[in-house]
Design a protein around this motif. Sequence first.
Motif, PDB file in Angstrom:
ATOM      1  N   LEU A   1       0.822  -1.208   0.000  1.00 28.19           N
ATOM      2  CA  LEU A   1       0.000   0.000   0.000  1.00 28.19           C
ATOM      3  C   LEU A   1       0.857   1.260   0.000  1.00 28.19           C
ATOM      4  O   LEU A   1       0.516   2.256  -0.650  1.00 28.19           O
ATOM      5  CB  LEU A   1      -0.919   0.004   1.221  1.00 28.19           C
ATOM      6  N   VAL A   2       1.969   1.216   0.748  1.00 27.56           N
ATOM      7  CA  VAL A   2       2.777   2.422   0.925  1.00 27.56           C
ATOM      8  C   VAL A   2       3.660   2.695  -0.288  1.00 27.56           C
ATOM      9  O   VAL A   2       3.893   3.855  -0.645  1.00 27.56           O
ATOM     10  CB  VAL A   2       3.634   2.290   2.197  1.00 27.56           C
ATOM     11  N   ARG A   3       4.154   1.641  -0.943  1.00 28.70           N
ATOM     12  CA  ARG A   3       5.088   1.839  -2.041  1.00 28.70           C
ATOM     13  C   ARG A   3       4.513   2.716  -3.152  1.00 28.70           C
ATOM     14  O   ARG A   3       5.183   3.649  -3.620  1.00 28.70           O
ATOM     15  CB  ARG A   3       5.537   0.481  -2.588  1.00 28.70           C
ATOM     16  N   PRO A   4       3.272   2.471  -3.612  1.00 27.70           N
ATOM     17  CA  PRO A   4       2.722   3.391  -4.628  1.00 27.70           C
ATOM     18  C   PRO A   4       2.587   4.820  -4.121  1.00 27.70           C
ATOM     19  O   PRO A   4       2.819   5.773  -4.869  1.00 27.70           O
ATOM     20  CB  PRO A   4       1.347   2.776  -4.948  1.00 27.70           C
ATOM     21  N   ALA A   5       2.225   4.979  -2.838  1.00 25.77           N
ATOM     22  CA  ALA A   5       2.115   6.330  -2.281  1.00 25.77           C
ATOM     23  C   ALA A   5       3.482   7.003  -2.234  1.00 25.77           C
ATOM     24  O   ALA A   5       3.604   8.212  -2.501  1.00 25.77           O
ATOM     25  CB  ALA A   5       1.501   6.271  -0.886  1.00 25.77           C
TER      26      ALA A   5
ATOM     27  N   ASP B   1       7.330  10.930  -4.374  1.00 28.04           N
ATOM     28  CA  ASP B   1       8.631  11.181  -4.989  1.00 28.04           C
ATOM     29  C   ASP B   1       8.470  11.879  -6.343  1.00 28.04           C
ATOM     30  O   ASP B   1       9.205  12.816  -6.665  1.00 28.04           O
ATOM     31  CB  ASP B   1       9.384   9.856  -5.156  1.00 28.04           C
ATOM     32  N   ALA B   2       7.495  11.428  -7.126  1.00 30.62           N
ATOM     33  CA  ALA B   2       7.251  12.075  -8.417  1.00 30.62           C
ATOM     34  C   ALA B   2       6.799  13.517  -8.234  1.00 30.62           C
ATOM     35  O   ALA B   2       7.178  14.406  -9.006  1.00 30.62           O
ATOM     36  CB  ALA B   2       6.205  11.284  -9.212  1.00 30.62           C
ATOM     37  N   ALA B   3       5.987  13.765  -7.196  1.00 23.21           N
ATOM     38  CA  ALA B   3       5.547  15.135  -6.931  1.00 23.21           C
ATOM     39  C   ALA B   3       6.737  16.019  -6.563  1.00 23.21           C
ATOM     40  O   ALA B   3       6.825  17.178  -7.005  1.00 23.21           O
ATOM     41  CB  ALA B   3       4.513  15.134  -5.804  1.00 23.21           C
ATOM     42  N   HIS B   4       7.683  15.489  -5.755  1.00 23.16           N
ATOM     43  CA  HIS B   4       8.883  16.255  -5.412  1.00 23.16           C
ATOM     44  C   HIS B   4       9.720  16.532  -6.659  1.00 23.16           C
ATOM     45  O   HIS B   4      10.235  17.645  -6.840  1.00 23.16           O
ATOM     46  CB  HIS B   4       9.720  15.497  -4.389  1.00 23.16           C
ATOM     47  N   GLN B   5       9.863  15.527  -7.519  1.00 20.08           N
ATOM     48  CA  GLN B   5      10.638  15.724  -8.738  1.00 20.08           C
ATOM     49  C   GLN B   5      10.001  16.785  -9.627  1.00 20.08           C
ATOM     50  O   GLN B   5      10.695  17.640 -10.193  1.00 20.08           O
ATOM     51  CB  GLN B   5      10.743  14.399  -9.500  1.00 20.08           C
ATOM     52  N   LEU B   6       8.688  16.729  -9.750  1.00 21.95           N
ATOM     53  CA  LEU B   6       8.000  17.729 -10.559  1.00 21.95           C
ATOM     54  C   LEU B   6       8.167  19.116  -9.949  1.00 21.95           C
ATOM     55  O   LEU B   6       8.353  20.100 -10.667  1.00 21.95           O
ATOM     56  CB  LEU B   6       6.514  17.372 -10.670  1.00 21.95           C
ATOM     57  N   GLY B   7       8.108  19.195  -8.602  1.00 25.58           N
ATOM     58  CA  GLY B   7       8.313  20.478  -7.949  1.00 25.58           C
ATOM     59  C   GLY B   7       9.717  21.012  -8.137  1.00 25.58           C
ATOM     60  O   GLY B   7       9.938  22.225  -8.126  1.00 25.58           O
ATOM     61  N   GLU B   8      10.700  20.124  -8.308  1.00 18.76           N
ATOM     62  CA  GLU B   8      12.076  20.543  -8.533  1.00 18.76           C
ATOM     63  C   GLU B   8      12.366  20.864  -9.988  1.00 18.76           C
ATOM     64  O   GLU B   8      13.486  21.235 -10.331  1.00 18.76           O
ATOM     65  CB  GLU B   8      13.039  19.453  -8.047  1.00 18.76           C
TER      66      GLU B   8
ATOM     67  N   ARG C   1       6.972  10.772 -13.831  1.00 23.47           N
ATOM     68  CA  ARG C   1       5.659  10.153 -13.945  1.00 23.47           C
ATOM     69  C   ARG C   1       5.547   9.031 -12.909  1.00 23.47           C
ATOM     70  O   ARG C   1       6.560   8.575 -12.354  1.00 23.47           O
ATOM     71  CB  ARG C   1       5.428   9.575 -15.347  1.00 23.47           C
ATOM     72  N   VAL C   2       4.331   8.581 -12.654  1.00 21.18           N
ATOM     73  CA  VAL C   2       4.068   7.572 -11.625  1.00 21.18           C
ATOM     74  C   VAL C   2       3.499   6.323 -12.283  1.00 21.18           C
ATOM     75  O   VAL C   2       2.558   6.432 -13.089  1.00 21.18           O
ATOM     76  CB  VAL C   2       3.074   8.109 -10.572  1.00 21.18           C
ATOM     77  N   PRO C   3       4.026   5.119 -11.976  1.00 19.05           N
ATOM     78  CA  PRO C   3       3.402   3.884 -12.486  1.00 19.05           C
ATOM     79  C   PRO C   3       1.982   3.755 -11.961  1.00 19.05           C
ATOM     80  O   PRO C   3       1.723   3.965 -10.778  1.00 19.05           O
ATOM     81  CB  PRO C   3       4.313   2.768 -11.931  1.00 19.05           C
ATOM     82  N   GLU C   4       1.095   3.411 -12.827  1.00 19.85           N
ATOM     83  CA  GLU C   4      -0.324   3.335 -12.458  1.00 19.85           C
ATOM     84  C   GLU C   4      -0.649   1.931 -11.953  1.00 19.85           C
ATOM     85  O   GLU C   4      -1.279   1.120 -12.627  1.00 19.85           O
ATOM     86  CB  GLU C   4      -1.199   3.716 -13.654  1.00 19.85           C
ATOM     87  N   ASP C   5      -0.183   1.626 -10.743  1.00 18.93           N
ATOM     88  CA  ASP C   5      -0.449   0.331 -10.132  1.00 18.93           C
ATOM     89  C   ASP C   5      -0.776   0.538  -8.660  1.00 18.93           C
ATOM     90  O   ASP C   5      -0.818   1.657  -8.168  1.00 18.93           O
ATOM     91  CB  ASP C   5       0.750  -0.617 -10.300  1.00 18.93           C
ATOM     92  N   GLY C   6      -1.007  -0.575  -7.950  1.00 17.04           N
ATOM     93  CA  GLY C   6      -1.373  -0.494  -6.544  1.00 17.04           C
ATOM     94  C   GLY C   6      -2.876  -0.526  -6.347  1.00 17.04           C
ATOM     95  O   GLY C   6      -3.634  -0.886  -7.262  1.00 17.04           O
ATOM     96  N   PRO C   7      -3.353  -0.163  -5.168  1.00 13.44           N
ATOM     97  CA  PRO C   7      -4.789  -0.137  -4.898  1.00 13.44           C
ATOM     98  C   PRO C   7      -5.525   0.814  -5.842  1.00 13.44           C
ATOM     99  O   PRO C   7      -4.931   1.699  -6.464  1.00 13.44           O
ATOM    100  CB  PRO C   7      -4.862   0.353  -3.443  1.00 13.44           C
ATOM    101  N   LYS C   8      -6.822   0.612  -5.926  1.00 13.58           N
ATOM    102  CA  LYS C   8      -7.640   1.375  -6.867  1.00 13.58           C
ATOM    103  C   LYS C   8      -7.517   2.869  -6.634  1.00 13.58           C
ATOM    104  O   LYS C   8      -7.369   3.657  -7.581  1.00 13.58           O
ATOM    105  CB  LYS C   8      -9.098   0.936  -6.745  1.00 13.58           C
TER     106      LYS C   8
END
Length: 465
Positions: A177-181, A186-193, A199-206
């Motif tokens: 559950l935590v790994r996708p979050a 991390d992607a949000a931090h990269q985009l902010g930098e 981009r984020v892999p579209e996997d994990g819980p719905k």
Amino acid sequence: MRWALVKVCLAVTVMVVVAFAVPLGMVVQEMASDRAISNAERQAATMGPTLSITTDPVQLRKAVESTQMGAAGRMAVHVPAIGGSGPVDIGDGWAGAGVVAEVRSLGRATTAHVAGGDSVVLQPTALGSGDIAVIEILVPENEVSNGVTTAWLVLAGVGLALIIGSVAVADRLGARLVRPAERLADAAHQLGEGRLGARVPEDGPKELRSAAVAFNSMADQVVELLANERELAADLSHRLRTPLTVLRLNAASLGDGPAAEHTRAAVEQLEREVDTIIRTAREQRPVSQGFAGAAGGAGAGCDASEVIRDRMDFWSALAEDEGREVRLAGVDRVVRIPVARPELAAALDAMLGNVFRHTPEATPFAVDVHDAGDAVIVLVSDAGPGIADPDAALRRGNDGGRDGSTGLGLDIVRRVAESTGGDVRLGRSVLGGTEVRVWIALDDRARGGDRGAGGRRTRRKRRGD
């Protein structure tokens, strides 16, 4: 989140184990006690046939010694007085004559506790004469608790194994559950930098998949908007080339003289700035490589004193034409700052241009440079009317109460200062007008931290302003 899930699973498993293990352990203990008492009652029942046949002490003693309990010294037989013969007691008694008499009168088996924690089973048996004999069987404490400790240890081991297993499973589930979050953060931090390709892999819980889809869509929109903005800036700048060409041709026909040379130099600089804007807008580089990227590293720095002297040479001619008194201080020695030369020149031009644009002719102004050790302070002061709302003037796109201003000049200055971890302040100068104070940090730790508003707050707190 992961640790919270582990704690919840641990608490639930511990409660379940306790709820089942404690009652089960008590049942095991009760079963062990019942087993020992039942075994003693069976041993006492083996003397019933003998007592129904004879009450002779010799025969009874032989019969008692032939039993398992009698041979171990854990059986006693109490026969009451019959006819003219006295009572017969085979073996040592443990419960006492009173308890034996009570069992004989009640006519039912009884278990009594004796000193040392042992128990005694008293079994009444009918004789052929109709009288009641009582048989005592000693049950030691270790026999009553035989196997209970082992059972408790087994239950504890099983419970501990269940707890460890549940924690391991919860940890694995929490990781899923935590790994996708974490990837999303991390992607949000990269985009902010400024790394727009994050981009984020579209996997994990719905729910996290939906968040990843939304984030990727937002990042694509940001890239598209920035590309459109760059193209628009390039196109708008390119449109300036035609009137600049006409202006350059007209300036060439002005002849000789200081004013003509100054005008031609200004036109050439304007053409260079427009070309720089077009090239920069066409480059596909992250936004964070703008002012902040130019400020990082010693190779991208410059000598603030040399840049200020150069730009003051440019503006001093116009100041002389308008009858302005100019004072320059603190530029007689090398002052290195982590800002690229073009960026510092643009910031100085923005501040000095505001002085000429928003103050009457013959208004004096001054430029001062102070080296504070961990920072360099550049002060641009004038004796004009001042700024009514300094905070509004620092907001991008706000005219600050000055007619004809786009509000972008001070924003350029602010971004240059904040790229080093510094800031910009507006106030009242000693000349009576506006003072623009640019704080350029020299501390690498300040540049390594957060930029923007957070960086400004840290800097102000450190200076105690």
